[in-house]
Scaffold this motif. Structure first.
Motif, PDB file in Angstrom:
ATOM      1  N   ASP A  25     -25.881  35.624 -39.482  1.00  0.00           N
ATOM      2  CA  ASP A  25     -25.606  34.002 -40.414  1.00  0.00           C
ATOM      3  C   ASP A  25     -27.500  34.175 -39.705  1.00  0.00           C
ATOM      4  OD1 ASP A  25     -26.131  33.246 -37.395  1.00  0.00           O
ATOM      5  OD2 ASP A  25     -24.149  31.974 -37.807  1.00  0.00           O
ATOM      6  N   ASP A  34     -29.958  33.265 -38.179  1.00  0.00           N
ATOM      7  CA  ASP A  34     -30.400  32.040 -37.341  1.00  0.00           C
ATOM      8  C   ASP A  34     -31.084  32.418 -35.632  1.00  0.00           C
ATOM      9  OD1 ASP A  34     -27.707  32.075 -35.553  1.00  0.00           O
ATOM     10  OD2 ASP A  34     -27.729  30.299 -36.382  1.00  0.00           O
ATOM     11  N   ASN A  82     -33.245  29.986 -33.165  1.00  0.00           N
ATOM     12  CA  ASN A  82     -32.134  28.943 -32.468  1.00  0.00           C
ATOM     13  C   ASN A  82     -32.343  29.941 -30.397  1.00  0.00           C
ATOM     14  OD1 ASN A  82     -30.432  28.503 -33.807  1.00  0.00           O
ATOM     15  ND2 ASN A  82     -29.514  29.725 -33.887  1.00  0.00           N
ATOM     16  N   GLY A 114     -27.333  25.964 -28.786  1.00  0.00           N
ATOM     17  CA  GLY A 114     -26.521  25.869 -29.678  1.00  0.00           C
ATOM     18  C   GLY A 114     -25.907  27.198 -29.791  1.00  0.00           C
ATOM     19  N   GLY A 115     -25.212  27.173 -30.432  1.00  0.00           N
ATOM     20  CA  GLY A 115     -24.290  29.137 -31.430  1.00  0.00           C
ATOM     21  C   GLY A 115     -24.154  28.766 -30.555  1.00  0.00           C
ATOM     22  N   ARG A 117     -19.971  36.785 -34.370  1.00  0.00           N
ATOM     23  CA  ARG A 117     -19.706  36.777 -35.792  1.00  0.00           C
ATOM     24  C   ARG A 117     -19.583  38.033 -36.514  1.00  0.00           C
ATOM     25  NH1 ARG A 117     -22.790  31.510 -37.344  1.00  0.00           N
ATOM     26  NH2 ARG A 117     -21.292  30.918 -36.427  1.00  0.00           N
ATOM     27  N   GLU A 151     -27.558  23.189 -35.749  1.00  0.00           N
ATOM     28  CA  GLU A 151     -28.404  22.970 -36.845  1.00  0.00           C
ATOM     29  C   GLU A 151     -27.459  23.898 -37.445  1.00  0.00           C
ATOM     30  OE1 GLU A 151     -31.456  22.831 -36.854  1.00  0.00           O
ATOM     31  OE2 GLU A 151     -31.743  21.740 -35.642  1.00  0.00           O
ATOM     32  N   VAL A 152     -28.147  24.780 -38.710  1.00  0.00           N
ATOM     33  CA  VAL A 152     -28.042  25.769 -39.686  1.00  0.00           C
ATOM     34  C   VAL A 152     -26.948  26.453 -39.653  1.00  0.00           C
ATOM     35  CG1 VAL A 152     -27.791  26.337 -41.902  1.00  0.00           C
ATOM     36  CG2 VAL A 152     -29.250  24.313 -41.461  1.00  0.00           C
ATOM     37  N   PHE A 153     -25.685  26.175 -39.869  1.00  0.00           N
ATOM     38  CA  PHE A 153     -24.711  27.456 -38.758  1.00  0.00           C
ATOM     39  C   PHE A 153     -24.572  27.555 -37.418  1.00  0.00           C
ATOM     40  CE2 PHE A 153     -25.245  29.891 -43.583  1.00  0.00           C
ATOM     41  CZ  PHE A 153     -23.712  28.478 -44.011  1.00  0.00           C
ATOM     42  N   THR A 154     -24.789  26.463 -36.784  1.00  0.00           N
ATOM     43  CA  THR A 154     -25.453  27.143 -35.448  1.00  0.00           C
ATOM     44  C   THR A 154     -24.511  25.540 -34.212  1.00  0.00           C
ATOM     45  OG1 THR A 154     -27.495  28.138 -35.262  1.00  0.00           O
ATOM     46  CG2 THR A 154     -27.218  27.177 -33.405  1.00  0.00           C
ATOM     47  N   SER A 155     -23.750  26.580 -34.110  1.00  0.00           N
ATOM     48  CA  SER A 155     -22.751  25.115 -33.509  1.00  0.00           C
ATOM     49  C   SER A 155     -23.546  24.155 -32.277  1.00  0.00           C
ATOM     50  CB  SER A 155     -21.537  25.689 -32.083  1.00  0.00           C
ATOM     51  OG  SER A 155     -21.937  25.969 -30.829  1.00  0.00           O
ATOM     52  N   HIS A 186     -19.994  31.022 -44.364  1.00  0.00           N
ATOM     53  CA  HIS A 186     -21.379  30.994 -42.629  1.00  0.00           C
ATOM     54  C   HIS A 186     -22.615  32.222 -43.640  1.00  0.00           C
ATOM     55  CE1 HIS A 186     -18.806  29.076 -39.543  1.00  0.00           C
ATOM     56  NE2 HIS A 186     -20.046  28.604 -39.355  1.00  0.00           N
TER      57      HIS A 186
END
Lengths: 222, 328
Positions: free
Chosen positions: A43, A45, A49, A85-86, A186, B74-78, B216
């Motif tokens: 996605d 990012d 990140n 995150g993520g 993902r 954040e955008v598309f981030t948990s 996503h």
């Protein structure tokens, strides 16, 4: 076991803080590349990140630099968990926290001790994320790196040889994710369409290790 | 894009949320949105969260009869565990807290860490995983089915139960029941653009569509030449009905992905109703709109939830949130 009795304890907090500084710069430079890798199968990012996490870690550790290598890794791991995150935040955070805890409170450690720490970290990461070799994840860079690290020590190498071997193996492992079909994260939703793309997580894992090798080389040549 | 700088998209939106929705407490710095007045005596707190870019999910669903708090990442981030721990502490009345987690690797890992930390602080936490997306067929070799449109049903129905004063095990039980009774299928007519990338996250040429997309910006499982609204409805309804095999009336969500106008969505809703009729599935309630979105993606998803009397009653119960409001 692979214990090599006469290795010097040449990995201290200052070295790992220099690594953090270098790796933050490398991630800054490579952020767009990581994001590009993350676009077709994720996605888009991963770069942003990782950059956010390492910037936060560098700032926090500059303000309060820990004085043992174990504490440096634990503190970086905490920062990553709190800011990334993520999936990569908890996974990288756990890797470094577990590695740091395994190093204990020694003021400096040997390459073999660092290897044991990294192994504990990778074990923690695998336990959390559940990935196996060839699932097209960070693990595909990290497990070969651990093996190469051990092989270099067994062959009588010191810190520089071991981390250099680990870095090369991680880079090869990251490249080797390209033909794999993703089974975790993902990218796994794409099925066969994940084939033909290099995994961004394996790529960032390789960056952490190539930067560690560079940092150790600079330290031993100065 | 209508933004200042990509890094500040989430805090900028939260500042707007704070300015506009004065019945919510928005902590822009720590990224937690809490229903004003929380915790509510004797009520279970409902906390959800996830990457930003799916608005109005989740922040737009904070309020009476739905979520007590939301944690935008954040955008598309948990989001990170610190956010959920803070939210849990803010909404726990002593009756416990339910975490509603969409099934993505990042969300699961961060909510798991948060649940452990919150329990260390004395908060009783239950979790429900939302995994309704039938486009993910090969669950054994993937991260499993994704959480998409059913999140709205879980948050609404569990939220209504909490509003009635149901205890934690019952609220969690309803949430799980709703997830198990729900299925979704999504279609993209265009890719979405993340602020970090500044352009489309995948390449979807004009005249083609992508079946089985998530929320996503990740591509789906199959690309086809453009289809009509009616054909897309048939494929979507077949996918969810074949998988769920409902034998009772359903709640239906005809959801826009962000860039598809309501004019098209209502036309699509007509086709979905026709296709449901053809499959002999009766529709008890329908919600149409952009609720679980994917930034500026064009496209739609169909979610059904088999509903018994109790779930229908909870669906009709009062709700007062920025994005969903009735009966109040």
């Amino acid at each position: 076991m692979n214990a090599v009795p006469d290795l010097p304890a040449d990995i201290d907090a200052a070295l790992l803080l220099r690594w953090l500084d270098a790796v933050t710069s490398v991630i800054e430079q490579e952020a767009d590349h990581l994001t590009q890798l993350d676009s077709p199968i994720g996605d888009a990012d991963h770069g942003a990140n990782m950059r956010r996490g390492f910037r936060a870690a560098r700032t926090a550790l500059e303000q309060e630099p820990p004085d043992t290598p174990g504490a440096v890794l634990v503190a970086i791991g905490r920062q990553l968990i709190s800011t990334v995150g993520g999936a990569s935040g908890p996974l990288y955070g756990t890797l470094l926290r577990r590695a740091g805890k395994a190093l204990g409170d020694a003021p400096a450690v040997t390459a073999a001790e660092l290897r044991d720490g990294l192994r504990a970290g990778v074990d923690g990461l695998v336990q959390l994320g559940g990935a196996k070799l060839e699932d097209k994840t960070m693990v595909d860079a990290l497990l070969p790196a651990l093996d190469a690290f051990t092989a270099a020590l067994d062959a009588g190498g010191g810190t520089e040889q071991a981390v250099t071997a680990a870095a090369s193996a991680a880079e090869e492992g990251a490249t080797a994710t390209t033909p794999l079909r993703a089974r975790k994260g993902r990218a796994s939703y794409l099925g066969d369409r994940s084939i033909g793309h290099q995994d961004p997580g394996a790529t960032s894992s390789a960056l952490l290790l190539t930067t560690l090798a560079d940092t150790v080389r600079k330290a031993s040549s100065s | 894009m209508l933004i200042n700088v990509p890094e500040n998209v989430v805090p900028d939106a939260l500042r707007g949320f704070a300015a506009v929705h004065t019945d919510l407490t928005v902590d822009v710095e720590r990224r937690v949105i809490v229903r004003r007045g929380a915790p509510y005596d004797g009520q279970v707190g409902l906390v959800s969260g996830g990457g930003s870019g799916h608005e109005p999910l989740h922040g737009g669903f904070v309020g009476r009869g739905m979520l007590t708090a939301a944690c935008p990442g954040e955008v598309f981030t948990s989001p990170v565990p610190d956010q959920m721990v803070r939210a849990a502490a803010a909404v726990d009345s002593g009756a416990g807290v339910l975490f509603i987690v969409k099934n993505y690797t990042g969300d699961v890992l961060n909510f798991d860490m948060a649940a452990e930390l919150a329990e260390d602080e004395g908060v009783q936490v239950a979790k429900v995983l939302v995994n309704d997306d039938v486009a993910v067929t090969d669950s054994l070799y993937t991260a499993g089915r994704r959480g998409t449109g059913a999140t709205l049903f879980v948050e609404k129905l569990a939220g209504a139960a909490a509003d009635e004063g149901a205890p934690l095990d019952r609220v969690a039980g309803i949430a799980r029941r709703v997830n198990e009774a729900s299925r979704s299928f999504g279609v993209a007519l265009s890719a979405c653009s993340t602020p970090a990338k500044g352009g489309p996250t995948f390449d979807l040429p004009e005249g083609e569509l992508e079946l089985g997309v998530g929320i996503h910006g990740e591509p789906g499982r199959e690309r086809r030449a453009m289809m009509t609204s009616g054909e897309i409805a048939d494929v979507s309804v077949d996918a969810v009905v074949d998988d769920l095999q409902p034998d009772a009336p359903v709640l239906l969500l005809v959801n826009g992905m962000g860039a598809t106008p309501l004019l098209e969505l209502y036309g699509f809703a007509a086709e979905v109703h026709r296709a449901m009729g053809a499959r002999k599935v009766s529709v008890a309630r329908t919600l149409v709109g952009n609720y679980v979105t994917s930034l500026d993606m064009a496209g739609a998803s169909v979610t059904i939830c088999q509903a018994d009397e109790e779930l229908l009653r909870l669906w009709d119960a009062p709700v007062s949130t920025p994005a969903l409001r009735w009966g109040c």
